[in-house]
Motif scaffolding. Structure first.
Motif, PDB file in Angstrom:
ATOM      1  N   UNK A  97       0.933  -1.037   0.083  1.00  0.00           N
ATOM      2  CA  UNK A  97      -0.165   0.042  -0.033  1.00  0.00           C
ATOM      3  C   UNK A  97       0.957   1.427  -0.167  1.00  0.00           C
ATOM      4  N   UNK A  98       1.905   1.356   0.939  1.00  0.00           N
ATOM      5  CA  UNK A  98       2.633   2.317   1.029  1.00  0.00           C
ATOM      6  C   UNK A  98       3.447   2.751  -0.406  1.00  0.00           C
ATOM      7  N   UNK A  99       3.972   1.499  -1.086  1.00  0.00           N
ATOM      8  CA  UNK A  99       4.712   1.770  -2.353  1.00  0.00           C
ATOM      9  C   UNK A  99       3.673   2.490  -3.481  1.00  0.00           C
ATOM     10  N   UNK A 100       2.399   1.460  -3.554  1.00  0.00           N
ATOM     11  CA  UNK A 100       1.664   1.813  -4.661  1.00  0.00           C
ATOM     12  C   UNK A 100       0.991   3.293  -4.382  1.00  0.00           C
ATOM     13  N   UNK A 101       0.819   3.902  -3.314  1.00  0.00           N
ATOM     14  CA  UNK A 101       0.253   5.087  -3.124  1.00  0.00           C
ATOM     15  C   UNK A 101       1.333   6.250  -3.550  1.00  0.00           C
ATOM     16  N   UNK A 102       2.505   5.909  -2.897  1.00  0.00           N
ATOM     17  CA  UNK A 102       3.638   6.760  -3.129  1.00  0.00           C
ATOM     18  C   UNK A 102       3.886   7.045  -4.811  1.00  0.00           C
ATOM     19  N   UNK A 103       3.853   5.969  -5.378  1.00  0.00           N
ATOM     20  CA  UNK A 103       4.217   5.821  -6.800  1.00  0.00           C
ATOM     21  C   UNK A 103       2.964   5.957  -7.770  1.00  0.00           C
ATOM     22  N   UNK A 104       1.938   6.336  -7.033  1.00  0.00           N
ATOM     23  CA  UNK A 104       0.607   6.786  -7.805  1.00  0.00           C
ATOM     24  C   UNK A 104       0.242   5.578  -8.784  1.00  0.00           C
ATOM     25  N   UNK A 105       0.382   4.435  -8.241  1.00  0.00           N
ATOM     26  CA  UNK A 105      -0.214   3.368  -9.295  1.00  0.00           C
ATOM     27  C   UNK A 105      -1.729   2.721  -8.414  1.00  0.00           C
ATOM     28  N   UNK A 106      -2.225   1.935  -9.253  1.00  0.00           N
ATOM     29  CA  UNK A 106      -3.320   1.181  -8.900  1.00  0.00           C
ATOM     30  C   UNK A 106      -3.131  -0.463  -9.076  1.00  0.00           C
ATOM     31  N   UNK A 107      -3.865  -1.077  -8.372  1.00  0.00           N
ATOM     32  CA  UNK A 107      -3.985  -2.638  -8.403  1.00  0.00           C
ATOM     33  C   UNK A 107      -5.172  -2.936  -8.637  1.00  0.00           C
ATOM     34  N   UNK A 108      -5.383  -4.141  -9.405  1.00  0.00           N
ATOM     35  CA  UNK A 108      -6.676  -4.698  -9.485  1.00  0.00           C
ATOM     36  C   UNK A 108      -6.379  -6.403  -9.703  1.00  0.00           C
ATOM     37  N   UNK A 109      -7.216  -7.175  -8.965  1.00  0.00           N
ATOM     38  CA  UNK A 109      -7.030  -8.444  -9.144  1.00  0.00           C
ATOM     39  C   UNK A 109      -8.396  -9.378  -9.427  1.00  0.00           C
ATOM     40  N   UNK A 110      -7.957 -10.590  -9.863  1.00  0.00           N
ATOM     41  CA  UNK A 110      -9.445 -11.196 -10.198  1.00  0.00           C
ATOM     42  C   UNK A 110      -8.907 -12.597  -9.487  1.00  0.00           C
ATOM     43  N   UNK A 111      -9.632 -13.110  -8.459  1.00  0.00           N
ATOM     44  CA  UNK A 111      -9.575 -14.190  -7.626  1.00  0.00           C
ATOM     45  C   UNK A 111     -10.485 -15.298  -8.038  1.00  0.00           C
ATOM     46  N   UNK A 112     -10.256 -16.399  -8.098  1.00  0.00           N
ATOM     47  CA  UNK A 112     -11.008 -17.511  -7.917  1.00  0.00           C
ATOM     48  C   UNK A 112     -10.467 -18.637  -6.966  1.00  0.00           C
ATOM     49  N   UNK A 113      -9.423 -19.284  -7.022  1.00  0.00           N
ATOM     50  CA  UNK A 113      -8.780 -20.095  -6.322  1.00  0.00           C
ATOM     51  C   UNK A 113      -8.668 -19.772  -4.831  1.00  0.00           C
TER      52      UNK A 113
END
Length: 133
Positions: A97-113
């Motif tokens: 979270x700290x890295x993503x916010x400081x680098x203005x990045x986003x994350x998405x995931x699709x989970x099944x298993x």
């Protein structure tokens, strides 16, 4: 009642003790220990401890002088840079979270298993909506 105790404590107990914590993932205690023992020998004012846990390895640097902490930490981080993730939290999702916010990045995931376990761990931390889609 405390009059004799406080002077005794000041005389026999160290006044201050500083600690810096480093957290690594996918790294074994046996890999890190030789470097840590060498650093202790080269720097007699410090002590370094290792605490292996499930999914991460904690390294604790103890010193009486706070200025000794950063140079030692830098040497350890440099030696194991690909595995290093934080000095603030042992939870990799917090470091993410700290890295993503400081680098203005986003994350998405699709989970099944995993049944949503990854998303649950990420969103359990306040502020996750700033980067997690």
């Amino acid at each position: 009642l405390l009059d004799p105790v406080i002077p005794f404590l000041h005389k026999h107990c160290p006044r201050k003790h500083y600690v810096k914590s480093l957290y690594f993932c996918q790294l074994s205690e046996q890999t890190v220990d030789p470097l840590l023992r060498t650093l202790e020998k080269e720097n007699p004012g410090i002590q370094i401890g290792i605490c292996p846990s499930y999914g991460f390895l904690s390294v604790y640097i103890h010193a009486k002088d706070p200025q000794e902490l950063d140079p030692i930490a830098d040497k350890i981080i440099q030696a194991y840079a690909p595995y290093y993730f934080s000095t603030t939290s042992k939870y990799i999702e917090s470091a993410l979270q700290e890295w993503m916010i400081s680098h203005h990045q986003t994350l998405a995931c699709a989970e099944s298993c995993t049944g949503g376990h990854l998303a649950a761990r990420i969103t359990a931390i306040s502020g996750a909506s700033d980067y997690f889609l």
